[in-house]
Design an enzyme around this catalytic site. Sequence first.
Site, PDB file in Angstrom:
ATOM      1  CE  LYS A  59      -5.722   2.718  -8.952  1.00 22.40           C
ATOM      2  NZ  LYS A  59      -6.750   3.919  -8.203  1.00 22.40           N
ATOM      3  CE  LYS A  98      -2.044   3.225  -7.765  1.00 22.22           C
ATOM      4  NZ  LYS A  98      -3.205   3.702  -6.989  1.00 22.22           N
TER       5      LYS A  98
HETATM    6  C1  PBG Z   1      -7.815   5.563  -6.034  1.00 20.95           C
HETATM    7  C2  PBG Z   1      -6.109   5.465  -5.442  1.00 20.95           C
HETATM    8  C3  PBG Z   1      -5.425   4.499  -4.954  1.00 20.95           C
HETATM    9  C4  PBG Z   1      -4.232   4.390  -4.763  1.00 20.95           C
HETATM   10  C5  PBG Z   1      -3.833   5.867  -5.899  1.00 20.95           C
HETATM   11  N1  PBG Z   1      -5.190   6.458  -5.877  1.00 20.95           N
HETATM   12  C6  PBG Z   1      -6.460   3.157  -4.440  1.00 20.95           C
HETATM   13  C7  PBG Z   1      -7.148   2.323  -4.466  1.00 20.95           C
HETATM   14  O1  PBG Z   1      -7.589   2.502  -5.572  1.00 20.95           O
HETATM   15  O2  PBG Z   1      -7.691   1.539  -3.895  1.00 20.95           O
HETATM   16  C8  PBG Z   1      -3.241   3.599  -4.883  1.00 20.95           C
HETATM   17  C9  PBG Z   1      -2.241   4.380  -4.022  1.00 20.95           C
HETATM   18  C10 PBG Z   1      -1.359   3.483  -3.541  1.00 20.95           C
HETATM   19  O3  PBG Z   1      -1.109   1.872  -3.039  1.00 20.95           O
HETATM   20  O4  PBG Z   1       0.163   3.753  -3.255  1.00 20.95           O
HETATM   21  N2  PBG Z   1      -8.641   5.431  -6.859  1.00 20.95           N
END
Ligand code: PBG
Length: 325
Positions: free
Chosen positions: A195, A248
């Site tokens: 991520k 992601k």
């Molecule tokens: C929580 C999380 C996030 C997303 C999914 N789970 C946001 C972040 O890390 O700030 C992002 C999903 C999206 O942008 O569609 N940690």
Amino acid sequence: MSFPTHRPRRLRRTEALRGLVRETRLSPAGLVYPMFACAGTKLRQEVSSMPGIHQQSVDQIAEECREVESLGIPAVILFGLPEMKDPRGAISYSAAGVVQRAIEAIRKAQLRLIVITDVCLCEYTDHGHCGVIENGEVANDATLPILAEQALSHARAGADIVAPSDMMDGRVAAIRRKLDENGFQDVAILSYAAKYCSGFYGPFREAAQSAPQFGDRHSYQMDPANAHEALKEVALDLEEGADIVMVKPALPYLDIIHRVRERFDVPVAAYNVSGEYAMVKAAVQNGWLDEKRVVLELLAGIQRAGANIILTYHAKDAARWLKQC
Ligand code: PBG
């Protein structure tokens, strides 16, 4: 031997021929639809930067889930907007929490949908970070038991898959152990393994009210410039017990999806995130892009790169379009 013996255009002549030799076949069966559950009743509020996506109260959520199921989409992933936040995100593992109640509502509606839950603290902490704060920093090890409790509470409520998105080291092992100790050995873990610290999460932070109140997420989410590190993250999560690994965001990281697919023999997911969705929607609203064409092209690209599973806010539209094709 080349031209005129070889003429690639021969197989592009008709739609039937193109269909016969098509290498990537998109299907709703590989899509996951993200949903935002909030407290209260009869609430359904559109997220301004994500047209078509709503925050909705638990009593409303089963209805949209029924639509999702009828479109042939097999799974939803749930995010929670709790009624209160505190420094440790304690409500995130309450049996009466929004996500827990949303899972129960979906189960009560007798849907066959696979319920995936996002496991993280950022939606539940008053400071908006994905872990607890100690000495001004996001503390890794102190966060793990809270994440494990949260995952367990989701499993108890009936989740099929828990999906940790916090990027703390060791969370997959902590969650696997906790689930197994409590008889939930069949609940799977989809880890947000690679991520990245991305600007494309902006609209989500409005949707989930989870923007950090100080600092940023660079000390735990990955540097966008790194690829080898993503492979290491994936390897570690698999060692710890992840069943499915995710990359992601999706579009700026197609190379990472590809490398993960080539290197590891597990299902690979990709998250087509909020900012990627918002970009498309904004251009479409301006009349600059043809929505159906570009969405199906983007999803085919993510699948072609190697994703078996795609989490996307376009899931319902894509499923409708794929039915027509
Ligand atoms: C929580 C999380 C996030 C997303 C999914 N789970 C946001 C972040 O890390 O700030 C992002 C999903 C999206 O942008 O569609 N940690």
